[in-house]
Design an enzyme around this catalytic site. Structure first.
Site, PDB file in Angstrom:
ATOM      1  N   ALA A   1       3.902 -15.654  19.546  1.00 26.59           N
ATOM      2  CA  ALA A   1       5.192 -15.248  20.103  1.00 26.59           C
ATOM      3  C   ALA A   1       5.008 -14.803  21.543  1.00 26.59           C
ATOM      4  O   ALA A   1       3.918 -14.420  21.961  1.00 26.59           O
ATOM      5  CB  ALA A   1       5.817 -14.128  19.274  1.00 26.59           C
ATOM      6  N   ASP A   2       6.103 -14.856  22.287  1.00 22.16           N
ATOM      7  CA  ASP A   2       6.093 -14.340  23.656  1.00 22.16           C
ATOM      8  C   ASP A   2       7.461 -13.732  23.952  1.00 22.16           C
ATOM      9  O   ASP A   2       8.491 -14.292  23.559  1.00 22.16           O
ATOM     10  CB  ASP A   2       5.793 -15.448  24.670  1.00 22.16           C
ATOM     11  CG  ASP A   2       5.543 -14.879  26.053  1.00 22.16           C
ATOM     12  OD1 ASP A   2       4.514 -14.197  26.233  1.00 22.16           O
ATOM     13  OD2 ASP A   2       6.375 -15.085  26.954  1.00 22.16           O
ATOM     14  N   THR A   3       7.453 -12.594  24.631  1.00 15.91           N
ATOM     15  CA  THR A   3       8.690 -11.879  24.930  1.00 15.91           C
ATOM     16  C   THR A   3       8.900 -11.765  26.436  1.00 15.91           C
ATOM     17  O   THR A   3       7.970 -11.448  27.174  1.00 15.91           O
ATOM     18  CB  THR A   3       8.659 -10.464  24.307  1.00 15.91           C
ATOM     19  OG1 THR A   3       8.511 -10.584  22.887  1.00 15.91           O
ATOM     20  CG2 THR A   3       9.934  -9.693  24.612  1.00 15.91           C
TER      21      THR A   3
ATOM     22  N   ALA B   1      10.340 -15.778  21.979  1.00 17.77           N
ATOM     23  CA  ALA B   1      10.098 -17.120  21.448  1.00 17.77           C
ATOM     24  C   ALA B   1       8.976 -17.046  20.425  1.00 17.77           C
ATOM     25  O   ALA B   1       7.978 -16.360  20.637  1.00 17.77           O
ATOM     26  CB  ALA B   1       9.719 -18.071  22.576  1.00 17.77           C
TER      27      ALA B   1
END
Length: 205
Positions: A72-74, A109
């Protein structure tokens, strides 16, 4: 790892993501990917988050054949500006000063890889900060809580004192929207199955 099912690898060093995913009762292994998370020139925030999450999953999947790899990436954005992880505490103070009294978007994401298949999801939430003063910023930055977080704050920690309201999925703000996980597993041919008092991942029949 003992027990039946497909091994699940979390491609992230974030303790918040591990804690969220652990709520499902799954056994999880952690592998921290070594990737460049910098935004590309002209890259829109949603594309930035999606690209980095996919890259993290791809890098770790090369090391764990036959395993499910979740990443995930924020990204925190006001539309015209994106806020990643602060370079240092002076940068954290700058970010928080810019966010004070404003509403911003948080985009997380999620990317999943298994057996040559890929699945992705993008979750969004809106966060409005109170119009806090610099002395509160200085205190919060000194706690170190926001050192490794996009936007330099943690909604689930001391940073809650800076936040007026959150609209949307709060797990997306923390860093992993749990509601998306079963659907992502299904997309790549996996299902969550009860095994004793735990859940395991199995390939769908």
């Amino acid at each position: 790892m003992s027990g039946p099912g497909v091994r699940l690898i979390l491609a992230s060093g974030s303790p918040r993501r591990l804690e969220l995913l652990s709520r499902l009762g799954l056994e999880i292994e952690v592998a921290v990917p070594d990737v460049d998370e910098a935004r590309l020139a002209g890259e829109a925030p949603p594309l930035h988050a999606a690209r980095v999450a996919a890259l993290k999953a791809r890098v770790v999947a090369r090391q764990f054949e036959g395993c499910a790899v979740l990443a995930a990436d924020t990204v925190v954005t006001t539309g015209e500006t994106s806020f990643g992880k602060p370079r240092d505490r002076a940068d954290a103070a700058r970010m928080l000063a810019e966010l004070a009294g404003r509403t911003h978007a948080v985009l997380t994401a999620v990317a999943l890889r298994f057996g040559g298949g890929e699945a992705a999801h993008l979750a969004a939430a809106s966060v409005t900060m109170v119009p806090y003063r610099r002395n509160l910023v200085d205190w919060y930055v000194a706690t170190g809580e926001g050192d490794d977080k996009a936007g330099a704050y943690a909604v689930q920690g001391k940073g809650a004192v800076l936040i007026e309201r959150v609209e949307g999925n709060v797990d997306a703000v923390i860093g992993l929207p749990l509601a998306s996980i079963p659907g992502l597993f299904a997309t790549v041919g996996l299902t969550l199955t009860r095994h004793g008092d735990r859940l395991v991942l199995r390939q769908s029949p």
